[in-house]
Scaffold this active site. Structure first.
Site, PDB file in Angstrom:
ATOM      1  N   HIS A  17       0.705  -1.112   0.021  1.00 29.69           N
ATOM      2  CA  HIS A  17      -0.021   0.018  -0.126  1.00 29.69           C
ATOM      3  C   HIS A  17       0.791   1.176  -0.128  1.00 29.69           C
ATOM      4  CE1 HIS A  17      -3.110   2.684   2.200  1.00 29.69           C
ATOM      5  NE2 HIS A  17      -3.628   2.389   1.096  1.00 29.69           N
ATOM      6  N   HIS A  65      -1.471  10.459  -2.754  1.00 27.76           N
ATOM      7  CA  HIS A  65      -2.802  10.156  -2.449  1.00 27.76           C
ATOM      8  C   HIS A  65      -3.746  11.052  -1.981  1.00 27.76           C
ATOM      9  CE1 HIS A  65      -5.931   9.123   1.035  1.00 27.76           C
ATOM     10  NE2 HIS A  65      -6.099   8.138  -0.087  1.00 27.76           N
TER      11      HIS A  65
END
Length: 257
Positions: A17, A65
């Site tokens: 991730h 992100h």
């Protein structure tokens, strides 16, 4: 036919991730979605890296992100307000900026799971991904954004694998809970994977019914974001095909991936 993205290894898949940032790396200032984080995941043995993308003010698709820089760099501006050069300067002592094109070129053995975060990045991200479509899975919370990226990829290379957005997941869950098998099959026909949390607020998303419907249609189920060893073991036993985790190094030890 199975998309080439899935042939890098057996299940359960470990999706690193935003790369891999160990506690020691974090102490040295390395942050998620940096060049160093992707390199660390690769060095740890990852076949799959999950990341996110945004578009800078000068039109460069970068791995990042958040929509703004505050959490990661302390700068209050949004990604859309800074140039690639400005962002590279900010990320210089945080592991280094990595663009989508750089990630695909610098790590030719990695498969990337790219979450397109904003509409503005969808077309350009797809165009970049096209020549590397065999080793990219495209996803987004927005199914429309996801489809835009997929269509753009097909104009420059091939068709990436894809995971359903929020609308696809909601429709699948509703069909499963209502016992509408044909509807669930129809919804799942257009995706290769469902990437879901265990719960969303009070709603249980990851159910046996969802997994069974997905597997009946050759669709994998990946669950995010799982960092505890016991949770990894439990979810794999439950039937998931992949674990999205901040601690890929831990997952490899637990799952033997």
């Amino acid at each position: 036919m199975t998309h080439p993205w899935f042939v890098a290894g057996d299940t359960p898949r470990v999706l690193a991730h935003r790369g891999l940032v160990t506690p020691d790396d974090a102490a040295d200032g390395v942050v998620e979605n940096s060049f160093a984080a992707v390199a660390a995941a690769h060095a740890a043995g990852a076949s799959y890296v999950e990341s996110d993308c945004h578009l800078t003010a000068d039109g460069v698709v970068v791995l990042f992100h958040d929509s703004d820089l505050k959490r990661v760099t302390g700068d209050p501006r949004t990604l859309a307000e800074v140039t690639e050069r400005e962002l590279a300067d900010l990320m210089g002592d945080r592991g280094g900026l990595i663009t989508l094109a750089q990630a695909l070129e610098a790590f030719p053995t990695l498969r990337f799971n790219i979450d397109v975060k904003v509409d503005a990045a969808a077309r350009r991200a797809g165009e970049i991904i096209g020549p590397y479509a065999d080793r990219v899975l495209v996803t987004s919370f927005s199914d429309a954004r996801r489809r835009t990226a997929l269509a753009a990829a097909s104009t420059t290379g091939g068709t990436p694998a894809t995971s359903g957005g929020r609308g696809t997941i909601v429709r699948t869950l509703a069909a499963v809970r209502l016992g509408q098998r044909a509807l669930a099959d129809r919804v799942l026909r257009s995706v290769d994977a469902l990437q879901v949390p265990q719960r969303q607020g009070p709603v249980t998303v990851l159910t046996r019914g969802l997994i069974e419907a997905a597997h009946r249609n050759g669709v994998e189920v990946h669950v995010w974001t799982i960092n505890e060893a016991d949770d990894m073991r439990r979810l794999v036993a439950f039937g998931v095909d992949g674990i999205v985790t901040d601690r890929a190094d831990v997952a490899f030890g637990v799952l033997g991936a």
